[in-house]
Design an enzyme around this catalytic site. Structure first.
Site, PDB file in Angstrom:
ATOM      1  N   GLU A   8      65.856  18.038 -47.853  1.00 31.77           N
ATOM      2  CA  GLU A   8      67.210  17.691 -48.316  1.00 31.77           C
ATOM      3  C   GLU A   8      67.093  16.556 -49.318  1.00 31.77           C
ATOM      4  OE1 GLU A   8      70.386  16.993 -45.276  1.00 31.77           O
ATOM      5  OE2 GLU A   8      71.255  15.725 -46.842  1.00 31.77           O
ATOM      6  N   HIS A  10      67.652  15.126 -53.125  1.00 29.44           N
ATOM      7  CA  HIS A  10      68.691  15.390 -54.120  1.00 29.44           C
ATOM      8  C   HIS A  10      68.309  14.993 -55.542  1.00 29.44           C
ATOM      9  CE1 HIS A  10      71.451  16.530 -51.000  1.00 29.44           C
ATOM     10  NE2 HIS A  10      71.178  15.431 -50.328  1.00 29.44           N
ATOM     11  N   HIS A 161      75.465  21.509 -46.571  1.00 29.39           N
ATOM     12  CA  HIS A 161      75.382  20.056 -46.749  1.00 29.39           C
ATOM     13  C   HIS A 161      76.777  19.447 -46.606  1.00 29.39           C
ATOM     14  CE1 HIS A 161      74.925  16.199 -48.832  1.00 29.39           C
ATOM     15  NE2 HIS A 161      73.659  16.290 -48.464  1.00 29.39           N
ATOM     16  N   ASP A 279      66.509  13.045 -47.239  1.00 29.28           N
ATOM     17  CA  ASP A 279      67.802  12.807 -47.896  1.00 29.28           C
ATOM     18  C   ASP A 279      67.679  11.756 -49.008  1.00 29.28           C
ATOM     19  OD1 ASP A 279      70.475  13.279 -48.456  1.00 29.28           O
ATOM     20  OD2 ASP A 279      71.242  12.013 -46.857  1.00 29.28           O
TER      21      ASP A 279
HETATM   22 MN    MN Z   1      72.069  14.811 -48.416  1.00 25.35          MN
END
Ligand code: MN
Length: 320
Positions: A8, A10, A161, A279
């Site tokens: 995850e 970004h 998400h 993340d």
């Molecule tokens: Mn995220």
């Protein structure tokens, strides 16, 4: 340090800053600037953070909501395609370190299905990340059946998400600290996944593959209660709600660096259904890496969570 695949992670493509800005309205400007610098970097900063965390490969996805908040469908479709091409270009520069999740204009089910197929077959992406509802429409909506038929046929995982809810809950009114990632997004995203479970979506699409971050957005903690209340309320499903959660949903550790929920997810879902995510850049990748490196797990379980489960589930050694 155990080698990891992170799921995850970004980035922002050109033209996407405006969509993303809506999610950082409550973040200090200098912090938002730092996030933006990291989101648009595919070089030194990102790779250094990955190296410190022991992340061999990051599967990159747009920082939401992206074109899902776009009102003009043609614009959304065009911009999603451009973002996917842009990501494919960046992955091509570092195919040893990066893979991709597709970004989709969910406003148009058939268009999104076509773009998903293009991303899987031509761009060699691993699946798609969908940033929650699209202008209020959730993934169980009948107009999206065409999309799910294709996702199922492609065996493509769809990572749900978090995003802001359509309207904030009155229960959070006046307590700013509970908005977004603290609590609001977990409820929103857990509810989104439970809509799929309780609406019979997985009876309709038994091969649908869904991913959730944050160790399953509290779902693993509540399996018994879902089953018990589904019985009480006479919910008509082919299986118990917990069966779908165990069979159709995989979870990642994104934003969750503590052993208690990790152990809960492992116990509730099984050791093959939990995978690593940091993340980046919203959480510290080195902190996430260090957590998994030292969590009280057997070494074989640690390796499975860090790497093997993701490699198998996403076919990372084969195609994407
Ligand atoms: Mn995220």
């Amino acid at each position: 340090m155990v080698q990891k695949i992170a799921l995850e992670e970004h980035f922002l493509a050109p033209g996407y800053e405006g969509y993303w800005r809506s999610t950082v309205g409550n973040v200090a400007p200098e912090l938002a600037s730092d996030l933006l610098a990291r989101l648009t970097d595919f070089g030194e900063m990102r790779l250094k953070s990955m190296d410190e965390a022991g992340i061999a490969r990051s599967v990159l996805a747009i920082a939401g909501p992206g074109v899902q908040s776009e009102r003009d469908v043609a614009t959304a479709t065009r911009a999603a395609r451009a973002a996917n091409d842009y990501l494919a270009g960046e992955v091509q520069k570092r195919p040893d370190r990066y893979s991709g999740f597709a970004h989709l204009a969910m406003q148009d089910a058939r268009g999104a299905a076509d773009e998903l197929e293009r991303c899987i077959r031509e761009l060699k992406f691993c699946g798609a990340m969908v940033n929650g509802h699209t202008n209020g429409q959730y993934l169980d909506h009948p107009s999206l059946y065409a999309f799910w038929e294709r996702a199922e046929a492609l065996s493509a995982p769809i990572y749900i998400h978090p995003t802001d809810p359509v309207a904030p809950s009155p229960a959070l009114e006046g307590v700013a600290g509970l908005r977004r990632a603290t609590w609001e997004w977990g409820f929103e995203t857990g509810s989104h996944a439970l809509r799929l479970v309780f609406s019979g979506h997985f009876d309709r699409f038994p091969g649908a593959k869904v991913m959730l971050g944050h160790l399953g957005e509290t779902l693993p903690f509540l399996l018994w209660r879902f089953d018990s209340r589904a019985k009480l309320y006479g919910i008509k499903l082919a299986k118990a709600p917990s069966d779908y959660i165990k069979q159709n949903i995989m979870v990642t550790t994104s934003g969750m660096c503590s052993a208690e929920p990790l152990n809960c997810a492992l116990a509730a879902l099984g050791s093959e259904r939990v995978m690593f995510a940091a993340d980046y850049p919203f959480e510290s990748a080195p902190e996430a890496g260090e957590f998994l490196d030292h969590a009280p797990l057997t070494e074989s379980l640690r390796t499975n969570i860090a790497f093997n489960n993701a490699a198998r589930y996403l076919g990372l050694n084969a195609s994407c």
